[in-house]
Design a protein around this motif. Structure first.
Motif, PDB file in Angstrom:
ATOM      1  N   GLN A 177       0.855  -1.177   0.000  1.00 37.91           N
ATOM      2  CA  GLN A 177       0.000   0.000   0.000  1.00 37.91           C
ATOM      3  C   GLN A 177       0.896   1.232   0.000  1.00 37.91           C
ATOM      4  O   GLN A 177       1.950   1.249   0.645  1.00 37.91           O
ATOM      5  N   ILE A 178       0.453   2.273  -0.705  1.00 35.33           N
ATOM      6  CA  ILE A 178       1.301   3.439  -0.903  1.00 35.33           C
ATOM      7  C   ILE A 178       0.557   4.699  -0.490  1.00 35.33           C
ATOM      8  O   ILE A 178      -0.613   4.891  -0.837  1.00 35.33           O
ATOM      9  N   ASP A 179       1.246   5.553   0.236  1.00 32.01           N
ATOM     10  CA  ASP A 179       0.716   6.868   0.588  1.00 32.01           C
ATOM     11  C   ASP A 179       1.908   7.826   0.611  1.00 32.01           C
ATOM     12  O   ASP A 179       2.657   7.883   1.583  1.00 32.01           O
ATOM     13  N   THR A 180       2.125   8.548  -0.475  1.00 27.97           N
ATOM     14  CA  THR A 180       3.316   9.376  -0.632  1.00 27.97           C
ATOM     15  C   THR A 180       2.918  10.805  -0.987  1.00 27.97           C
ATOM     16  O   THR A 180       1.810  11.085  -1.435  1.00 27.97           O
ATOM     17  N   THR A 181       3.872  11.712  -0.818  1.00 28.05           N
ATOM     18  CA  THR A 181       3.696  13.111  -1.203  1.00 28.05           C
ATOM     19  C   THR A 181       4.904  13.559  -2.005  1.00 28.05           C
ATOM     20  O   THR A 181       6.050  13.309  -1.603  1.00 28.05           O
ATOM     21  N   TYR A 182       4.654  14.185  -3.132  1.00 28.70           N
ATOM     22  CA  TYR A 182       5.724  14.691  -3.996  1.00 28.70           C
ATOM     23  C   TYR A 182       5.536  16.195  -4.156  1.00 28.70           C
ATOM     24  O   TYR A 182       4.436  16.663  -4.448  1.00 28.70           O
ATOM     25  N   GLU A 183       6.617  16.932  -3.963  1.00 27.12           N
ATOM     26  CA  GLU A 183       6.549  18.383  -4.047  1.00 27.12           C
ATOM     27  C   GLU A 183       7.341  18.894  -5.251  1.00 27.12           C
ATOM     28  O   GLU A 183       8.431  18.410  -5.548  1.00 27.12           O
ATOM     29  N   GLY A 184       6.775  19.876  -5.928  1.00 27.40           N
ATOM     30  CA  GLY A 184       7.491  20.552  -7.009  1.00 27.40           C
ATOM     31  C   GLY A 184       7.668  19.725  -8.261  1.00 27.40           C
ATOM     32  O   GLY A 184       8.728  19.787  -8.893  1.00 27.40           O
ATOM     33  N   ILE A 185       6.656  18.948  -8.645  1.00 19.20           N
ATOM     34  CA  ILE A 185       6.730  18.199  -9.900  1.00 19.20           C
ATOM     35  C   ILE A 185       6.585  19.200 -11.048  1.00 19.20           C
ATOM     36  O   ILE A 185       5.550  19.856 -11.192  1.00 19.20           O
ATOM     37  N   PRO A 186       7.620  19.358 -11.923  1.00 14.68           N
ATOM     38  CA  PRO A 186       7.552  20.385 -12.961  1.00 14.68           C
ATOM     39  C   PRO A 186       6.900  19.884 -14.244  1.00 14.68           C
ATOM     40  O   PRO A 186       6.992  18.706 -14.590  1.00 14.68           O
ATOM     41  N   PRO A 234      -2.246  16.103 -16.176  1.00 11.65           N
ATOM     42  CA  PRO A 234      -2.067  14.701 -16.574  1.00 11.65           C
ATOM     43  C   PRO A 234      -0.613  14.318 -16.805  1.00 11.65           C
ATOM     44  O   PRO A 234      -0.199  13.193 -16.501  1.00 11.65           O
ATOM     45  N   ARG A 235       0.184  15.246 -17.333  1.00 13.19           N
ATOM     46  CA  ARG A 235       1.608  14.962 -17.549  1.00 13.19           C
ATOM     47  C   ARG A 235       2.341  14.827 -16.210  1.00 13.19           C
ATOM     48  O   ARG A 235       3.181  13.942 -16.035  1.00 13.19           O
ATOM     49  N   ALA A 236       2.023  15.700 -15.267  1.00 13.91           N
ATOM     50  CA  ALA A 236       2.625  15.601 -13.940  1.00 13.91           C
ATOM     51  C   ALA A 236       2.176  14.320 -13.242  1.00 13.91           C
ATOM     52  O   ALA A 236       2.963  13.653 -12.556  1.00 13.91           O
ATOM     53  N   LYS A 237       0.900  13.949 -13.419  1.00 19.28           N
ATOM     54  CA  LYS A 237       0.381  12.736 -12.796  1.00 19.28           C
ATOM     55  C   LYS A 237       1.085  11.490 -13.339  1.00 19.28           C
ATOM     56  O   LYS A 237       1.387  10.554 -12.589  1.00 19.28           O
ATOM     57  N   GLU A 238       1.382  11.492 -14.634  1.00 21.62           N
ATOM     58  CA  GLU A 238       2.101  10.358 -15.223  1.00 21.62           C
ATOM     59  C   GLU A 238       3.480  10.204 -14.593  1.00 21.62           C
ATOM     60  O   GLU A 238       3.936   9.092 -14.322  1.00 21.62           O
ATOM     61  N   ARG A 239       4.134  11.328 -14.346  1.00 21.66           N
ATOM     62  CA  ARG A 239       5.446  11.270 -13.700  1.00 21.66           C
ATOM     63  C   ARG A 239       5.315  10.740 -12.275  1.00 21.66           C
ATOM     64  O   ARG A 239       6.153   9.953 -11.809  1.00 21.66           O
ATOM     65  N   VAL A 240       4.288  11.163 -11.576  1.00 23.75           N
ATOM     66  CA  VAL A 240       4.070  10.693 -10.207  1.00 23.75           C
ATOM     67  C   VAL A 240       3.874   9.187 -10.185  1.00 23.75           C
ATOM     68  O   VAL A 240       4.405   8.491  -9.307  1.00 23.75           O
ATOM     69  N   PHE A 241       3.140   8.647 -11.147  1.00 22.73           N
ATOM     70  CA  PHE A 241       2.925   7.203 -11.199  1.00 22.73           C
ATOM     71  C   PHE A 241       4.245   6.454 -11.417  1.00 22.73           C
ATOM     72  O   PHE A 241       4.457   5.373 -10.863  1.00 22.73           O
ATOM     73  N   HIS A 242       5.134   7.012 -12.225  1.00 22.60           N
ATOM     74  CA  HIS A 242       6.458   6.405 -12.397  1.00 22.60           C
ATOM     75  C   HIS A 242       7.233   6.433 -11.074  1.00 22.60           C
ATOM     76  O   HIS A 242       7.913   5.453 -10.715  1.00 22.60           O
ATOM     77  N   TYR A 243       7.147   7.557 -10.364  1.00 24.94           N
ATOM     78  CA  TYR A 243       7.828   7.655  -9.071  1.00 24.94           C
ATOM     79  C   TYR A 243       7.264   6.636  -8.089  1.00 24.94           C
ATOM     80  O   TYR A 243       8.001   6.043  -7.280  1.00 24.94           O
ATOM     81  N   MET A 244       5.949   6.409  -8.135  1.00 26.61           N
ATOM     82  CA  MET A 244       5.332   5.441  -7.235  1.00 26.61           C
ATOM     83  C   MET A 244       5.789   4.022  -7.561  1.00 26.61           C
ATOM     84  O   MET A 244       6.006   3.203  -6.656  1.00 26.61           O
TER      85      MET A 244
END
Length: 341
Positions: A177-186, A234-244
């Motif tokens: 299970q994942i619960d993360t926070t990412y700041e400053g995704i450009p 959506p582009r930032a969200k795609e990057r977040v999914f890769h980070y996850m």
């Protein structure tokens, strides 16, 4: 006066006077109405172009409708189009230039000379048409990433039994299970700037980010965003999914292989900031073809796609292969083997 990357102040190119940006803001001596505009080298329909008159030399010039800072192409006077930096178009933050034009020009030329697979005459005599400093529009997102994932993992061991070599592989299903926070995704918000080139400019040092102030833009080109925060998320969200994905894999240890087979991710936007980041662009001509290269105006990182000399590439491959072959034959000879071709 123009923003000086070395001192971080506004500087007059004629007398050398320098003023702190904070002082100029407080005493009101900076007046955007005294600035000027020029023709932008950009594509777009006639409806996207706006006509202005330079208040310094009087020339009638044209600028792209999204340009908010530039120079007059006739008298080179800096311009801030203040009415384009108001309301929702006003940035929250700006990262000032740390590298000036002379340093950028020298770095571009040095970089091209080090391109191994570019044509030799391009590396030695590249004709630089223009080096342009611009502030590129970016959205920065603070994102909460939540969800779960299932990974298929394997653990193998090898042993011998008689004349047989046996590999025994055990399979495991691992749940996270994942619960993360990412700041400053450009996310680059400019239509003119290529996304992959802007991605290569990262990372930017957010510790140098300043609350937006128009004097930082003097002497440079600046553009407003073409895509709003909703369009770019959506582009930032795609990057977040890769980070996850990377986060899940980092939490799974002790296995030979890990493959995520199922996942259910969610990304919720927390805060959004509109920022301007410093980019030096170099435009070069080689054999009647134009090439563009970009430099992070804060860190000096350079990226771009230069011309390729395939004869140089094949020569390098052949030379490397032949060198490895000779080395192997020499090792065989030194260990008592026959020197055979």
């Amino acid at each position: 006066m123009a923003f000086d990357a070395n001192s971080g102040k506004l500087k007059c190119p004629s007398c050398g006077r320098e003023d702190e940006i904070t002082n100029i803001q407080s005493n009101g001596t900076f007046r955007p109405s005294e600035d000027h505009v020029h023709v932008q080298a950009t594509t777009g329909s006639e409806d996207d172009m706006v006509q202005y008159q330079c208040q310094n030399c009087g020339a009638v010039v044209i600028t792209n409708s999204n340009t908010s800072a530039t120079r007059c192409s006739f008298c080179n006077a800096p311009v801030i189009l203040g009415e384009r930096l108001e309301g929702v178009m006003k940035p929250d933050y700006v990262i000032p230039f740390k590298i000036d034009r002379t340093e950028a020009d020298s770095a571009f030329r040095k970089w091209t000379r080090m391109l191994r697979f570019a044509p030799k005459d391009f590396r030695k005599a590249m004709k630089v048409k223009k080096v342009e400093g611009l502030y590129a529009p970016f959205w920065l997102y603070d994102v909460c990433g939540q969800g779960d994932a299932v990974a298929e993992c394997t653990r193998s061991k090898v042993y011998h039994r008689g004349d047989y070599r046996i590999t025994e592989t055990s399979h495991y299903e691992v749940y996270r299970q994942i619960d993360t926070t990412y700041e400053g995704i450009p996310a680059d918000a400019s239509l003119r700037m290529e996304d992959h080139l802007m991605d290569l400019m990262e990372p930017f040092d957010y510790s140098n980010m300043q609350p937006f102030s128009t004097p930082y833009l003097t002497g440079y080109v600046a553009e407003n965003y073409d895509y709003d925060a909703e369009q770019m998320f959506p582009r930032a969200k795609e990057r977040v999914f890769h980070y996850m994905d990377d986060y899940v894999k980092r939490t799974i240890n002790g296995y030979n292989t890990t493959v995520i087979t199922r996942k259910n991710y969610r990304a919720n936007r927390d805060r959004t900031f509109y920022c301007l980041f410093p980019i030096w662009m170099s435009y070069a001509t080689y054999k009647d073809k134009d090439y563009s290269f970009a430099m992070n105006g804060e860190t000096g990182k350079i990226a771009g796609k230069p011309p390729i000399s395939w004869s140089t590439v094949f020569g390098y491959i052949f030379g490397t292969t032949f060198g490895v072959f000779l080395l192997v034959r020499l090792i065989i000879l030194l260990t008592g083997g026959p020197f055979l071709w």
